[in-house]
Design an enzyme around this catalytic site. Sequence first.
Site, PDB file in Angstrom:
ATOM      1  CG  HIS A 115     -10.804  -6.577   6.743  1.00 36.54           C
ATOM      2  ND1 HIS A 115      -9.950  -6.953   7.739  1.00 36.54           N
ATOM      3  CD2 HIS A 115     -10.196  -6.958   5.576  1.00 36.54           C
ATOM      4  CE1 HIS A 115      -8.880  -7.541   7.217  1.00 36.54           C
ATOM      5  NE2 HIS A 115      -9.001  -7.564   5.911  1.00 36.54           N
ATOM      6  CD  GLU A 117      -1.757  -2.369   1.454  1.00 35.27           C
ATOM      7  OE1 GLU A 117      -0.618  -2.634   1.893  1.00 35.27           O
ATOM      8  OE2 GLU A 117      -2.603  -3.243   1.245  1.00 35.27           O
TER       9      GLU A 117
END
Lengths: 324, 324, 328, 328
Positions: A129, A60
């Site tokens: 999440h 990321e």
Amino acid sequence: MKKLSYAEALREAMAEEMEKDSSVFIMGEDVGIFGGCFGVTGDLVERFGQDRVRDTPITETAIIGSAVGAAMTGSRPIAEIMFAGFLGVPMDEIFNQAAKMCYMTGGQAKVPMVLRVPNGAGIGAAAQHSERTEAWFTHIPGLKVVYPSNAADAKGLLKTAIRDDNPVMFFEHKILYNHVGDVPEDEDYVVPFGVAEVKREGSDLTIIATGIEVSHSLEAAEKLAEEGISVEVIDPRTLVPFDKETLLKSVEKTGKLLIVSEETKRGSFASEISAVVAEEGLFYLEQPIKRVCAPDAPVPFSSVLEQAYLPNPDDIVTAVKEML
Amino acid sequence: MKKLSYAEALREAMAEEMEKDSSVFIMGEDVGIFGGCFGVTGDLVERFGQDRVRDTPITETAIIGSAVGAAMTGSRPIAEIMFAGFLGVPMDEIFNQAAKMCYMTGGQAKVPMVLRVPNGAGIGAAAQHSERTEAWFTHIPGLKVVYPSNAADAKGLLKTAIRDDNPVMFFEHKILYNHVGDVPEDEDYVVPFGVAEVKREGSDLTIIATGIEVSHSLEAAEKLAEEGISVEVIDPRTLVPFDKETLLKSVEKTGKLLIVSEETKRGSFASEISAVVAEEGLFYLEQPIKRVCAPDAPVPFSSVLEQAYLPNPDDIVTAVKEML
Amino acid sequence: MKESKEELVKLLEDMLVIREFETKVQKHFAEGEIPGFVHLYLGEEAVAVGACSALKEDDFITSTHRGHGHLLARGGDLKKMMAEIFGKATGYNKGKGGSMHIADVSLGILGANGIVGAGLPIAAGSGISAQILDKDSVTICFFGDGASNRGTFHEAINMASVWDLPVVFVCENNLYGISMPQYTNDHRKGQNIQDVSDRAVAYGISGVTVDGNDVMAVNEAVVEAVKKARSGGGPSLIECKTYRHRGHFEGDPTVYRSDEEVERWKEKDPIDRFVKILKDQEILDDEGYKELRNEVKGRVEEALQFAQESPEPDPSEVTTDVYYGGAE
Amino acid sequence: MKESKEELVKLLEDMLVIREFETKVQKHFAEGEIPGFVHLYLGEEAVAVGACSALKEDDFITSTHRGHGHLLARGGDLKKMMAEIFGKATGYNKGKGGSMHIADVSLGILGANGIVGAGLPIAAGSGISAQILDKDSVTICFFGDGASNRGTFHEAINMASVWDLPVVFVCENNLYGISMPQYTNDHRKGQNIQDVSDRAVAYGISGVTVDGNDVMAVNEAVVEAVKKARSGGGPSLIECKTYRHRGHFEGDPTVYRSDEEVERWKEKDPIDRFVKILKDQEILDDEGYKELRNEVKGRVEEALQFAQESPEPDPSEVTTDVYYGGAE
Ligand SMILES: Cc1ncc(C[n+]2csc(CCOP(=O)(O)OP(=O)(O)O)c2C)c(N)n1
Ligand SMILES: Cc1ncc(C[n+]2csc(CCOP(=O)(O)OP(=O)(O)O)c2C)c(N)n1
Ligand SMILES: [Mg+2]
Ligand SMILES: [Mg+2]
């Protein structure tokens, strides 16, 4: 008009902009043959090739850092981060590079990039999440922050984001991906930033909400209407820039403001909206500004707990009644 | 009482806790022989050795991630990140690991760690070394957020932080490091979390501020007193937990609230404070809640620009007068 | 590789510009004319010059907190640079960036950077652009030994190696990251290996270590890596061992290193060494060197004057340039 | 290394527990009884078992999103595990964590983790504790091939190598990170090297690759690394090549790999292979194996029943455990 799901609308926006502008490209984890974790990129790799739909390693930091570099050198990257809960990983690249580059260079550097990210809870994905993290980014000058609540806006706002010359944080609510809506067919259909939409007119109370909460709020408004309570529902569509005029006008009319958000309450964008009205529209208010948010806790796993955690239409109905 | 600078007070707090508890240790970049970028750790490495005062590589992610692991296994790390502007680097470790570990494990995991970090502008350090980032962390459930405004609180709050069984974000304002103040000599002097201090009593208007802005606000209050305006100044000392009772009581008395912060305004903790009062104390308010903050821009380098950027006592005086 | 007389003298000239510029900055920082932090490049001139002289016009570089040398070697305007460092309205960044953010984007300089290691992913992205836009430009990424311990180093080089991005990663190993030695025999060190270039193995790319105080050696290695990158051969890692003559930033008491060590390295001064070579090869004589130095000094002096006489930015500039082109 | 008959049969038993447990989870996920994401460990049993069996009681492990196998190999309670995966109040995490966060901290399990690569720095920190508290405990850090491309891999192993932390980094190279192959000959790959263990060079530590479907081989390598770590010799990197039989998560259509590939790997099934060895060595006969399997199946069945019959958490639990010990 055609019927598209929110996910399809996003895909169509990307495809159209990629057709039109060869400097637009996509990168992210599993955005290629896998089609994206939530299927948003779908078949784009087949249509545009691996060079323009880049599957990245799990990286990321490099995804966002390299998007900044690509944007500064003539490309227009669309980077996907798989979950809003992962945005802490490339936070420095967003905060110190993407957002500040233009300012730090005295206006020399242009950073046209879009960071697409699935946001929110509701699928049992637990604490890492399911987060709503948009508030962090509204606190970072130099970013624009977008959050469509339906398929048409998803398409129109994403096209605007891709054409914007600044870094845009583009939040998508997971639960909305399968929501189908009418989307204009016109290839030049775009939705401008900074223009709220009054989703339902009303006179007793104003609700402002983004993403999935717009649906929840409309559902609550419908129920309340049956009891003769008239609620106005506003969807700002973009958090930065924020259309405060539309909100203030509504609050002037109704005298009451309820802010609905799945964010954890403390330090949320719901709080920012409240502060804006407390600063610029205080005398309109007949009642305290209420925030219906998630509690200040991580998102729990168990479905029972997750449902208790998330504000739902009933919570909204209750809150509205308390304010009248 | 003895006279100590804010930096010395912090060092004394660490030294005393390290003497008392051998599981307390320090790690960070240049905290050893260099004494810390702002000299806070000073001679601690000579007193406690390299094992307990650990110079790390340039590795913020591993510093915080390993602090979490150390805290989970019986140690009590104090991690220093050199500038609050770098907190984007270990953001995932703070957000997804430190803050959530206890909740995710259903209360099994204990993460007693302190993250010390110099915050704020005023030394010409420009956009990446001058930020105020505390608002992000107030939006992360599971963290405590502390911000002392003077030497005595610095010592007392840091000792409380080190003894706390949860992750504590401990912000220190760079400009305050050399501010000298009276600090109690008692080794057991601690300042509890969640208890605001009324720094000055007043009846016309309430100012709430943290860090360096407490000094600015007191200076402004002094000036205003000369004109017969009576301002109450509140320092919450900890943002999470936040002592809203003290604030609401004050606003009930004065009817007016001014929030002073060097944060960029949008999405700031100043906004959160405003939202709390607009929700729980609206009917006390005779005037809109004003936020005197930095503009929504990165911190500029030039001294002229930096001074224009930062709220100062004169800005506070002007804002107060506008509200009366 | 540089071979002609003119090319070689140009290398020297570029190094001298950095030397004189930085010496001036040092002086005026000490006199309190420059705000903030200043990290000087003195002693490391051969790296920036050897590397940047391997590039062509539409190539790119990313720089660091210690960035003056990179910008100068890439052809930065002395006046705009000095004015920026002084925080003046006439500076490259209108006084908004200062020493740590100074950049000329039109020269392909993708920012100095106050975040250690931030340049590596940005350089990878510049490499992606070359592929997307089908250009043959190459990006040199400068970073320090300390930066090589950051996750960005790992992620960016991994990405570059996977996609064969045209990037040359140039590590300026000046043996310290602030007070932290790059390598020692005990636990106080940045990393457990002597040569940063060993890390190339982790990405399946080539890695070499060169004498960073030898401008020709740096140039040779970078020229080769640039050629490889430009022809689709992917990234390389080049470690240049060098030394900073000054403290980490101006004001650093440098308690972490000995005076003897500094002296030992000053004997390997990249400029003195290169002057000696040029003299030995009769490319330059005492007179010519003196002339060159004076000429350079004159330019730097002019830049200084420009900076000192330039106006401060207007306070209203605080909120401009937050977004490109103005509007939110 | 494991040598006695009992030890060897215990290895098999531990693998069987994982196999049966995961098969049950697979079934009941498909039936809609389990919310969220489930990542199964089927096919990789030899890694967790080979590694965890090298530890003693006060050692630690960090786990991943694919964590059931690690927890089971470390001695996790089947009932509490299954209940957690079902989100029940009786689960290890009171239903707050679920599959991705399941942990028994009292067994030294520092969390499964939904963030890929997050366990590496946590493991380093556990290693620091051993030094600070003067204990001889060792930490095994499990992570995937995909995780080895994250910055946390680099920073954590660098830190561990610099301080000689007692950590064994065990890479489960199952050839994919979701749809991304670890290594190929084209640009679509996680990394440009075939063996993750090559990366040990970057930290000056030892790195080996072992057959991750050979429980004895894994155990041997980990035992040696644990010994080294425990005696102050610092960290090691052990790569175990293995394969996940199922998709990345349940529901993954696995378009990115061929059925033949899956079949090829199923032939190398770690349990079948080990059973064959035990039979060849006459440590176990058909009957014994059947008995063992039935016994294990029974335990798993019991755990399932426990989970199914357990109560849901009380909604008021939403806001407890945000802070340790309760208070804000
Ligand atoms: C992410 C980050 N961490 C820490 C710092 C503080 N800092 C500035 S320069 C520096 C040392 C950098 O060392 P190196 O990369 O070797 O470059 P050098 O200064 O030696 O040229 C540090 C730690 C920073 N700016 N950014
Ligand atoms: C930081 C982060 N990025 C991405 C993801 C999404 N994700 C979950 S598992 C996974 C693949 C992990 O691959 P690997 O490390 O090889 O482990 P495996 O699943 O193969 O066991 C990804 C990309 C994540 N959870 N965290
Ligand atoms: Mg260095
Ligand atoms: Mg894998």
